[in-house]
Design an enzyme around this catalytic site. Structure first.
Site, PDB file in Angstrom:
ATOM      1  N   ASP A  25      22.840  77.588  41.808  1.00  0.00           N
ATOM      2  CA  ASP A  25      22.581  76.745  42.981  1.00  0.00           C
ATOM      3  C   ASP A  25      23.679  77.024  43.995  1.00  0.00           C
ATOM      4  O   ASP A  25      24.866  76.928  43.657  1.00  0.00           O
ATOM      5  CB  ASP A  25      22.627  75.262  42.612  1.00  0.00           C
ATOM      6  CG  ASP A  25      21.484  74.836  41.701  1.00  0.00           C
ATOM      7  OD1 ASP A  25      20.828  75.706  41.119  1.00  0.00           O
ATOM      8  OD2 ASP A  25      21.278  73.617  41.577  1.00  0.00           O
TER       9      ASP A  25
ATOM     10  N   ASP B  86       9.615  67.231  41.376  1.00  0.00           N
ATOM     11  CA  ASP B  86      10.934  66.619  41.151  1.00  0.00           C
ATOM     12  C   ASP B  86      10.723  65.113  41.188  1.00  0.00           C
ATOM     13  O   ASP B  86      10.317  64.572  42.225  1.00  0.00           O
ATOM     14  CB  ASP B  86      11.899  67.071  42.246  1.00  0.00           C
ATOM     15  CG  ASP B  86      11.937  68.591  42.373  1.00  0.00           C
ATOM     16  OD1 ASP B  86      12.005  69.258  41.327  1.00  0.00           O
ATOM     17  OD2 ASP B  86      11.860  69.098  43.503  1.00  0.00           O
TER      18      ASP B  86
HETATM   19  O1  LIG Z   1      15.610  73.074  43.408  1.00  0.00           O
HETATM   20  C1  LIG Z   1      15.793  72.463  44.471  1.00  0.00           C
HETATM   21  O2  LIG Z   1      15.128  72.714  45.504  1.00  0.00           O
HETATM   22  C2  LIG Z   1      16.846  71.375  44.558  1.00  0.00           C
HETATM   23  C3  LIG Z   1      16.910  70.581  45.692  1.00  0.00           C
HETATM   24  C4  LIG Z   1      17.876  69.580  45.792  1.00  0.00           C
HETATM   25  C5  LIG Z   1      18.775  69.367  44.767  1.00  0.00           C
HETATM   26  C6  LIG Z   1      18.719  70.167  43.617  1.00  0.00           C
HETATM   27  C7  LIG Z   1      17.770  71.167  43.511  1.00  0.00           C
HETATM   28  N1  LIG Z   1      17.692  71.960  42.393  1.00  0.00           N
HETATM   29  C8  LIG Z   1      18.559  71.852  41.265  1.00  0.00           C
HETATM   30  C9  LIG Z   1      18.143  72.741  40.190  1.00  0.00           C
HETATM   31  O3  LIG Z   1      17.132  73.425  40.198  1.00  0.00           O
HETATM   32  C10 LIG Z   1      19.091  72.841  38.995  1.00  0.00           C
HETATM   33  O4  LIG Z   1      19.635  74.128  39.039  1.00  0.00           O
HETATM   34  C11 LIG Z   1      18.383  72.739  37.690  1.00  0.00           C
HETATM   35  O5  LIG Z   1      17.587  71.596  37.644  1.00  0.00           O
HETATM   36  C12 LIG Z   1      19.380  72.789  36.494  1.00  0.00           C
HETATM   37  O6  LIG Z   1      19.848  71.512  36.157  1.00  0.00           O
HETATM   38  P1  LIG Z   1      20.984  71.297  35.015  1.00  0.00           P
HETATM   39  O7  LIG Z   1      20.670  72.200  33.869  1.00  0.00           O
HETATM   40  O8  LIG Z   1      20.866  69.825  34.645  1.00  0.00           O
HETATM   41  O9  LIG Z   1      22.302  71.619  35.651  1.00  0.00           O
END
Ligand SMILES: O=C(O)c1ccccc1NCC(=O)[C@H](O)[C@H](O)COP(=O)(O)O
Length: 241
Positions: free
Chosen positions: A12, A131
């Site tokens: 990210d 989401d």
């Molecule tokens: O994916 C998006 O567009 C987004 C928008 C705003 C906030 C977060 C967003 N994505 C986050 C992710 O896709 C994380 O990388 C993913 O859920 C992993 O989560 P974790 O394993 O709990 O760190």
């Protein structure tokens, strides 16, 4: 459909850095350095996919488009690209990076006609990110309510959406484990593959998600657990093999 769970390590990007957020909240960033270095490390460790998110584009605080393109071009593995892809221009730029597929989030809630059109045009290069908090969908960088999960899912199914990336916002970046019941409920409501996202904290969590492959879970995104070295990607790939 394969019976092995695919793993998608996450990068990210905020303001040029690889970061982790807590529950997707802007301002909760922990920085983990260069996005390209992280992506190349996951590739070297055996990843077949990278989940790459432009958080500035998702939050409307700018974009990391050049960097996202560079990361995608430098990798040999498949890239799933997310964040701020909401119209023809942002979709064209995202697809032109050479990524394998994009995730649409806000657009699926705010401009459903456009999403139906691009699903028809691009097929399985389009996935939709669902989401949720409870069963309420979240858009605009997970800050705005955007409708009921199961109503939107039924509409997208009817429009031919190929795949869903399902995130329990309250688990994301918290290392509190995936929401397995949410994944079961979504799989029961659609015959399309589901990618699980948010909350993975352990190899046991990945094994638990892998038990849902027969129900329709195809993959799992892993972010914070890898950055905080709860396990290595090699161990994770072994755990789900
Ligand atoms: O994916 C998006 O567009 C987004 C928008 C705003 C906030 C977060 C967003 N994505 C986050 C992710 O896709 C994380 O990388 C993913 O859920 C992993 O989560 P974790 O394993 O709990 O760190």
């Amino acid at each position: 459909m394969s019976n092995r769970l695919e793993l998608l390590p996450a990068v990210d990007v905020r303001d040029g850095q690889a970061v982790r957020l807590v529950k997707g909240a802007s301002g909760s960033e922990t920085s983990f350095g260069e996005p390209l270095a992280a992506a190349l490390a996951w590739q070297s460790a055996g990843a077949e996919w990278l989940h790459l998110v432009d958080l500035d584009a998702a939050f409307g605080t700018g974009d990391n488009r050049a960097l996202v393109r560079e990361v995608t071009e430098r990798l040999d593995i498949k890239v799933e690209l997310s964040g701020g892809i909401r119209d023809d221009a942002t979709l064209a730029a995202a697809l032109a990076t050479g990524c394998r597929r994009v995730n649409l989030g806000t657009a699926a809630l705010e401009t459903p006609e456009w999403v139906a059109k691009v699903i028809a045009e691009h097929g399985d290069r389009i996935a939709v990110g669902l989401d949720v908090v409870g069963t309420t969908l979240k858009g605009r960088g997970w800050t705005k309510d955007g409708g009921d999960l199961f109503e939107v899912l039924a509409r997208l199914d009817a429009e031919g959406c190929a795949r869903y990336v399902v995130t329990d916002v309250n688990r994301d970046g918290t290392l509190t484990g995936p929401n397995l019941q949410l994944l079961r409920d979504v799989c029961a409501a659609t015959d399309r593959p589901v990618v699980a996202s948010g909350g993975v904290s352990s190899l046991a969590d990945l094994r638990a998600i892998a038990t849902l492959v027969p129900e329709g879970v195809e993959g799992a995104i892993v972010g914070k657990a890898l950055y905080e070295q709860k396990f290595t990607l090699e161990e994770a790939l072994e755990a789900v093999s």
